[in-house]
Design a protein around this motif. Structure first.
Motif: not given
Length: 255
Positions: A43-44, A46, A130, A133-134, A161, A216, A218-219, A221
């Motif tokens: 998650a880190h 992106m 990677s 996330p969107w 994540g 949010t 990203e975590h 994803a």
């Protein structure tokens, strides 16, 4: 044997130097697995398109956090990259998306905190990947699907994540009880995943406390990617579940 597809919460970076029930679990989990290689979606990292690391030799360390004890910045996990496995991963992902390759990026803490606990000898090739996330959960799930055949070759897929990751909601005082809203969100996510329900991909509109649990994306994803890499004839299995600081979900799920 088929290698596992796992979602593993990476929690706080302090997991690298603290001993608790979760780090004990991670240690035992790693002792029972010997994959040919590990592909870890963190998650880190992106990016605008899926990207895989193709590092020859030892990864550099990325200490992508601040305000922690000096001891944490002295942790070195000398993971080995693999250009060969990175190319295999890129080829597989290429069926679902255009994929980039990065030959220089080091391991961020979403990767090395877990790997340090799972495989302390750093003797298994690692391909870091990677998240975008969107992308929709279904698109991320399809990335995992593309990697599913690699499990038959002994490649372990990890999504790193956190299902509930709202730093503004954490309660830092002592051993806080698990917040009911965080538990409710995870319960919903797990039940819909176990049923292989399409509803799970619309969690933002259907899950209780979705915005509170996932401010949010990203975590969360990496969860969809690991879920996609899993077996369709079996329900996801929760291997570990606890909450730190009230709502920081420490959950491990096998797909």
């Amino acid at each position: 044997m088929k290698a596992p597809a796992l979602f593993l919460a990476h929690g706080s970076p302090m997991l690298a130097i603290e001993d608790n029930t979760y780090t004990t679990f991670l240690k035992k989990l790693g002792e029972g697995i010997r994959p040919q290689a590990v592909v870890i979606f963190t998650a880190h990292w992106m990016t605008r398109q899926p990207t895989v690391s193709a590092v020859e030799g030892t990864y550099d360390m990325i200490y992508d956090f601040s305000g922690f004890p000096r001891e944490l910045y002295e942790v070195v996990y000398p993971a080995r990259g693999s250009v060969e496995w990175a190319e295999r991963v890129r080829e597989r992902l290429g069926g679902a998306a255009e994929v980039a390759v990065d030959p220089t990026r080091g391991l961020d803490h979403g990767s090395w905190v877990l790997l340090h606990r799972l495989f302390p000898n750093a003797d298994i090739p690692v391909v870091q990947a990677s998240v975008v996330p969107w992308w929709t959960p279904k698109q991320l799930f399809q990335l995992g699907e593309a990697l599913r055949p690699l499990r038959d070759e002994g490649v372990m897929i990890i999504g790193s994540g956190g299902t509930v990751h709202n730093l503004m909601a954490l309660r830092w005082e002592g051993h806080a009880e698990a917040d009911a809203w965080a538990v409710a969100f995870d319960d919903w996510l797990l039940s819909r995943s176990a049923a292989h329900s399409e509803e799970v991909f619309d969690y933002e509109n259907k899950a209780p406390y979705a915005k509170q649990a996932v401010p949010t994306p990203e975590h969360l994803a990496p969860y969809w990617i690991a879920y996609g890499a899993g077996s369709r004839d079996q329900a996801p299995r929760v291997l570990f579940r606890e909450y730190q600081y009230g709502s920081l979900s420490l959950m491990a799920v096998s797909f």
